[in-house]
Scaffold this active site. Structure first.
Site, PDB file in Angstrom:
ATOM      1  N   LYS A 170      -6.056  10.564  10.913  1.00  0.00           N
ATOM      2  CA  LYS A 170      -5.689   9.877   9.677  1.00  0.00           C
ATOM      3  C   LYS A 170      -6.559  10.275   8.493  1.00  0.00           C
ATOM      4  O   LYS A 170      -6.060  10.621   7.419  1.00  0.00           O
ATOM      5  CB  LYS A 170      -5.748   8.360   9.876  1.00  0.00           C
ATOM      6  CG  LYS A 170      -5.428   7.585   8.601  1.00  0.00           C
ATOM      7  CD  LYS A 170      -5.509   6.079   8.795  1.00  0.00           C
ATOM      8  CE  LYS A 170      -5.233   5.367   7.476  1.00  0.00           C
ATOM      9  NZ  LYS A 170      -5.314   3.886   7.618  1.00  0.00           N
ATOM     10  N   ASP A 208      -4.105   2.830  -5.163  1.00  0.00           N
ATOM     11  CA  ASP A 208      -2.671   2.917  -4.847  1.00  0.00           C
ATOM     12  C   ASP A 208      -2.187   1.731  -4.031  1.00  0.00           C
ATOM     13  O   ASP A 208      -1.075   1.751  -3.500  1.00  0.00           O
ATOM     14  CB  ASP A 208      -2.372   4.217  -4.090  1.00  0.00           C
ATOM     15  CG  ASP A 208      -3.096   4.282  -2.751  1.00  0.00           C
ATOM     16  OD1 ASP A 208      -4.083   3.556  -2.572  1.00  0.00           O
ATOM     17  OD2 ASP A 208      -2.683   5.080  -1.883  1.00  0.00           O
ATOM     18  N   ASP A 215       0.836  -1.205   0.000  1.00  0.00           N
ATOM     19  CA  ASP A 215       0.000   0.000   0.000  1.00  0.00           C
ATOM     20  C   ASP A 215       0.869   1.252   0.000  1.00  0.00           C
ATOM     21  O   ASP A 215       1.933   1.285   0.636  1.00  0.00           O
ATOM     22  CB  ASP A 215      -0.907   0.009   1.235  1.00  0.00           C
ATOM     23  CG  ASP A 215      -2.127   0.906   1.050  1.00  0.00           C
ATOM     24  OD1 ASP A 215      -2.173   1.605   0.027  1.00  0.00           O
ATOM     25  OD2 ASP A 215      -3.007   0.893   1.918  1.00  0.00           O
TER      26      ASP A 215
END
Length: 1242
Positions: free
Chosen positions: A995, A1153, A926
């Protein structure tokens, strides 16, 4: 064109062709219209009585005004003759044969020509000049003959003279106005004639500039004609086209493609006369025939054995004069059935040795990023599939049969429950009711079609009748009844339900159309040869799947084209058809009221109710099921689920994308680029692209789609057992509806004693309970669909075809079950092809396990491996006893993927040799906040690059923990200063709290949105005081933004540049466009909305249409440009990685991604990933973007070089002005000003 008409209609035209006459000179208008009227008389001959009316004139009709002017002119002629008579003092008769009140012709030309008028027979009427009289015989009398009476003028003669002057003055004014109108009309005709000089291209529908304005209306006309032709109602289609053609206001809606539809029909019938008449209409419409037009004419001649070679030769010569090569007929036109053969037959009649030459030279993408991928193939190791040629061909046959059926019925995982007597009773009752509803709906649909067919609407009006004739009546009814099982108890929006029904009809129609065009046999033949590229028992090839398919299609060019030319139905057409079907369901689906409770009086009641509710302060039409239907469906727990065929994964490898219009499923229509409903800007951009420019994008989609999958059966069985029990919110398995909270019920008598505050509290409880029930039902059904599909495919190998959104981000086409789903769906998916772990594969499995738990984020890879080895007992216990053991796996961030990895590790370590253990488990790599990685690379920001792992470090950097740590430092400083909220937040600032905001700030999240994200995280903390949530979230979002600004100095400056660029571009009236480094054109589909009303029978539906507005939405354009641009770079990097992994023989898939591959190939994938990231950012990305914007929006290309000398105050002089330089940091300014010296090292 003129040659074709002369050949086809030798009797129709004896003079010059209509539009070869110059309309620049007004005196020729009479002659032009005379020829046109002659043509009308011939067109109005049989076989159609509907054509007896004349076609509309080239110059718009102004009947009333022309008649008045003409009659006044005749009155003045009479008055003038009377005056001359009185002046001569000789009593003569004014002969009515010479001075007549002539009725003006339809064209209204008589009064405006400026010459003497004509009578009805075309003879010129002689009007006496001043000083002359009219004799009995019709001759003129000279001046000398009336001298004796010249002195005796009566009073009424003076009145007549004065009246003449007044009339003459008014007539001159009206003549001037009429002449000005005619001149304007003639100029319009000249403009249309000038448009003919532009050479038309083939079936890529080239609309004229006026027609493009109409958008959905023009597509609706095309779809209507296609529907009429498909269901065989040729007369309706022809009348509809003619009715639009006659009206100048509606003729603008027509383009050459619409006329070609009817030409194709007559070509099938071999009617040369009708083909010629269509060419006449094309000329009248001011259009120029394109390749499709001439293709239809040649096809018609090929079907007509009596056609003269002289006629065919003239058509070919006319094509040459129009600049249309004959070879392009076969490379650009879309053929159906035997059309290609008929065209060849016609050409071979005059050119027996003619061979269509199709370009077989493979072009390569011009992007320097993929030059090595396409040129250096000697070391390429294109992967094969673990299937024989025969197995792949058998899989193709199964997939083809599923798509031809349009739907598929599978067993529900709830069927595994033991069947009680009550369940069996409800199932039988539901089956009986469905038969009753089916019969009622068939009768209602049949009656409705009869009413629509016999309605006396104007021919110009669009009707639903042809759309209701595309399929069998049974198919429509099956679609309607299928929608009942998917209807939630709380109901569904009428708009959503109608759209689903309309889309199902459209998909089924497209599939039937391909079967009707006889392309299935050709598809089967080409696919069976294509599988030689993929099968393990066939020879090696050095070509890509797209190249192989393209070559096979060129070799088998005869017969129909695989690429269909059917038009996607506009959103309004889909919804209108859907609302008609919903209306039938509401009116004709009924049930007895005592069906479940005999205590009620028996009467027929509707199964569905149309009602209204409010959503976001807007009144929305809703379709809600009756509680009887809901109860029957819940108690029956139906054992089957019916889905559209495209919902399921494919049983064979997808058809490779060879263009923006062809690929993915075998028959189901699929767009390569997803877009807003009705938007076609993306399709237009893709059509304008050179084929080679899209090759890299197409090949990456093909690589992702060719990854084969299978089901992790042991894990699926565990999930299904929990699902059929009571679910588990902790493990993301939704509980059944029986576990939903009961909705409070209150008697009116009891509520009378409540205070207003208590009543408000009770209402909130009811609303919250209903909302919770609705959410639980939605989540439960979503999980039911996913698990049922997974269970249906448990013994299969399958594939996910891919497409992309307008930014280039890729997605699997099946909507419910795919690897982009939740933790549950990802956990049950593993690679179909297994590979040995090799020397380092087991270590990567262990590291991947730790990553899935969410622990050790700041540890190195070695530290994570050491931690995994230290908890091997927990790993093995989780694998052996997932539900009755220590349940260590249940505390992970991704519990089900963690459990699956535990099982894989347990099997590996217990094998005789772990290095030879065949692993199917995908290992993920990741990105570390991928958006910030791209910003740091673009800005050459060393500090920012370090925090997102672009620069080697001893331990992996975690940007989220770094931001949380810096925010904590800010909090401590403020707490020492006595700030109350900073003191309250002590001990609550964590990585999890910040986050989401850090992740999305690079994608354009605002401070308001960030505050909501942090507020949600704080509410999840049980110990945090709820009264401080708002103040704390407001404080934290400010600190997060400040922290990011310090850590990433270039990020905010680049964002500001992109935002301001988009603002200025959209302010100028344009939408923001750019091209990715791989050549994919991108346009932002954000426009100001307009309201469009659909007047359906059941209710009026109001839509906010945004895709066809000319005005861009400035706010959305500027806010979306930075995140969309970064998304496009992110997708470019993924595509590059996919291509080079494919050439290295790797199995590769991605979730944006996050890249997946086998454990043994993780190191190779990591190397390719890094190499392509560096290669991507070694390109002058910002410089190229700057150049593109300057060129696209009409600014000089050297402006970016000269702007270094422009002062900051000059930002408003040009559109992009100093924006391109002054808002950037010095290093970015260097990149823009010195495009050839961009920093390449990272």
């Amino acid at each position: 064109m003129s040659l074709l008409r002369l050949c086809t209609f030798p009797k129709c035209l004896s003079g010059r062709i209509l539009l070869e006459i110059s309309v620049r000179r007004v005196p020729y208008v009479d002659h032009c219209l005379t020829i046109r009227n002659n043509i009308e008389r011939h067109i109005s001959e049989p076989p159609w009585t509907s054509q007896r009316r004349h076609f509309s004139a080239l110059i718009p009709k102004k009947e009333d005004g022309k008649k008045r002017v003409w009659e006044q002119s005749q009155l003045l002629d009479v008055l003038e003759a009377r005056i001359q008579q009185l002046q001569s003092d000789v009593i003569v008769d004014v002969q009515h044969e010479k001075v007549q009140f002539v009725k003006a012709s339809k064209s209204g030309i008589g009064a405006s020509s400026g010459n003497s008028p004509k009578n009805v027979f075309g003879e010129r009427t002689e009007v006496p000049k001043a000083g002359q009289t009219i004799s009995k015989g019709g001759g003129q009398t000279g001046k000398g003959e009336g001298k004796d009476a010249s002195a005796s003028k009566s009073r009424w003669m003076e009145k007549l003279s004065q009246e003449k002057k007044t009339k003459t003055k008014k007539l001159k004014q009206k003549k001037a106005e009429a002449k000005a109108r005619e001149l304007a009309e003639v100029e319009e005709l000249e403009r249309k004639l000038n448009q003919w000089a532009v050479s038309a291209r083939p079936e890529l529908v080239q609309d004229n500039s006026e027609a493009r304005v109409y958008g959905d209306v023009q597509r609706s006309v095309r779809c209507y004609l296609e529907a009429c032709v498909f269901c065989g109602d040729i007369d309706r289609a022809h009348r509809f086209l003619l009715s639009h053609h006659r009206m100048v206001s509606r003729r603008n809606l027509l383009n050459i493609g619409l006329y070609n539809i009817m030409m194709r029909v007559w070509a099938k019938k071999g009617s040369l006369n009708q083909i010629g008449r269509m060419f006449i209409l094309i000329e009248e419409a001011g259009l120029k025939p394109n390749l499709g037009s001439y293709c239809a004419a040649l096809e018609c001649m090929g079907r007509n054995p009596d056609c003269s070679p002289h006629v065919i030769n003239r058509v070919l010569r006319q094509m040459e004069e129009d600049g249309l090569p004959v070879d392009e007929l076969f490379s650009h036109c879309v053929f159906r059935q035997d059309e290609r053969d008929m065209v060849l037959r016609a050409i071979h009649t005059v050119q027996p040795d003619f061979q269509s030459s199709i370009n077989t030279i493979l072009q390569t993408c011009s992007s320097p990023l993929v030059k090595d991928f396409y040129i250096e193939r000697a070391d390429a190791k294109y992967p094969k599939m673990a299937f024989s040629l025969e197995e792949l061909q058998e899989r193709f046959s199964r997939q083809l049969s599923i798509e031809q059926a349009s739907t598929i019925t599978i067993h529900s995982v709830e069927a595994m429950k033991p069947v009680t007597s009550h369940m069996a009773k409800m199932r039988d009752l539901l089956a009986v009711q469905r038969l009753v509803w089916h019969k009622a709906l068939v009768g209602a649909l049949r009656e409705g079609k009869i009413i629509l067919a016999s309605s006396t609407q104007k021919a110009v009006r669009l009707s639903l009748y042809p759309y209701l004739c595309l399929l069998d009546e049974k198919d429509y009814v099956d679609i309607m009844i299928q929608s009942l099982s998917n209807l939630p108890p709380s109901g569904e929006s009428l708009h959503i339900l109608a759209k689903e029904l309309g889309n199902r009809v459209h998909n089924m129609f497209c599939i039937r159309m391909k079967g009707h065009n006889q392309m299935v046999d050709k598809l089967s033949h080409i696919y069976n040869e294509y599988t030689e590229l993929l099968a393990k028992d066939s020879k090696e090839f050095d070509v890509l799947p797209r190249e192989r398919w393209w070559k096979l299609e060129a070799e088998h060019s005869s017969g129909p084209s695989l690429l269909g030319d059917e038009t996607h139905w506009p959103h309004m057409v889909v919804v209108e058809l859907g609302t008609y079907l919903v209306d039938l369901m509401v009116k004709h689906m009924k049930v007895n009221s005592d069906l479940l409770n005999s205590a009620y009086d028996r009467k027929l009641i509707p199964v569905l109710y149309h009602m209204y509710t409010f959503r976001s302060n807007k009144q929305v039409g809703f379709i809600k099921p009756h509680p009887i239907l809901t109860q029957m469906q819940q108690d029956a727990m139906d054992t089957t689920l019916t889905f559209d065929s495209y919902v399921m994964p494919m049983l064979c490898p997808p058809v490779p994308w060879t263009s923006a219009k062809f690929g993915a499923y075998l028959l189901t229509p699929t767009k390569m680029m997803r877009a807003v409903e009705g938007a076609n800007q993306h399709e237009i951009l893709l059509e304008k692209c050179q084929d080679a420019d899209l090759h890299a994008v197409l090949d990456s989609l093909n690589q992702l789609g060719n990854a084969a999958w299978r089901i992790n059966q042991p894990l699926l069985d565990i999930i299904i057992s929990i699902f059929n029990d009571k679910g588990s919110e902790k493990l993301d398995v939704p509980p059944p509806n029986s576990e939903a909270p009961k909705i409070p019920r209150y008697n009116q008598q009891d509520s009378a004693t409540f205070t207003s505050a208590e009543k408000a509290h009770l209402k909130r409880e009811v609303v919250n309970a209903k909302k919770k029930c609705s959410e639980m039902h939605s989540l439960r059904m979503d999980a039911l669909y996913k698990l049922s599909i997974a269970n249906h495919m448990r013994d299969e190998v399958f594939w996910f075809p891919h497409n992309m959104d307008f930014r280039g981000r890729t997605y699997p086409c099946p909507p419910y079950f795919n690897h982009l789903g939740s933790d549950v769906t990802r956990a049950v998916l593993v690679f179909a092809e297994g590979k040995p772990l090799g020397p380092g594969g087991l270590e990567w499995l262990k590291i991947h396990l730790v990553n899935l738990t969410g622990l050790k984020k700041r540890s190195s890879l070695a530290g994570r491996l050491e931690y995994a080895n230290s908890i091997m007992d927990d790993i093995l216990d989780s694998a052996d006893n997932p539900l009755i053991g220590k349940k260590w796996w249940q505390n992970a961030d991704e519990p089900w993927q963690t459990l699956g990895c535990c099982m894989e590790i347990a099997n590996a370590v217990r094998s005789p040799d772990p290095t030879h253990f065949i692993s199917h488990f995908p290992v993920h790599q990741d990105g570390s906040c991928n958006g910030l990685q791209h910003y740091a690379a673009l800005g050459r920001d060393v500090i920012g690059a370090t925090s997102v792992n672009l620069i080697p470090c001893e331990v992996p950097q975690d940007v989220y923990s770094g931001v949380a740590q810096q925010v904590e430092e800010f909090r401590v400083r403020d707490a020492e200063k006595g700030l109350k909220i900073a003191q309250v937040l002590e001990g609550f600032i964590s990585r999890k709290v910040v986050k989401q905001t850090v992740m999305t700030v690079v994608y354009g999240v605002t401070r308001y949105g960030g505050r909501l994200q942090i507020e949600k995280r704080l509410k999840e903390i049980d110990d945090f005081p709820k009264e401080y949530v708002w103040d704390a979230s407001h404080y934290l979002v400010h600190q997060v933004f400040s922290s990011l600004k310090e850590m990433f100095t270039g990020t905010r400056e680049i964002q500001d540049w992109l935002t301001e660029s988009a603002r200025l571009i959209s302010k100028s009236g344009s939408t923001v466009e750019w091209v990715t480094p791989l050549g994919l054109p991108i346009i932002q589909p954000y426009h100001r909305s307009r309201t469009q009303m659909l007047k359906a029978t059941i209710q009026y539906l109001s839509f906010q249409i945004t895709h066809d507005s000319k005005e861009p939405d400035t706010v959305k354009q500027k806010n979306a440009f930075p995140p969309n641009f970064i998304h496009s770079l992110d997708s470019t990097h993924m595509m590059l990685t996919a291509l080079y992994c494919y050439s290295a023989g790797l199995t590769f898939v991605s979730v944006h991604d996050c890249f997946w591959t086998h454990a043994i190939t993780v190191d190779t994938m990591n190397r390719v990933c890094r190499e392509q990231f560096v290669a991507l950012h070694s390109q002058p990305i910002l410089q190229e973007l700057s150049n593109f914007l300057l060129k696209k929006y009409s600014l000089p290309m050297n402006l970016s070089l000269s702007l270094s000398h422009v002062c900051k105050e000059c930002t408003n002089i040009h559109l992009l002005g100093s924006l391109l330089l002054w808002s950037l940091s010095p290093c970015i300014r260097y990149v823009l000003v010195k495009p050839g010296q961009a920093i390449a090292g990272l």
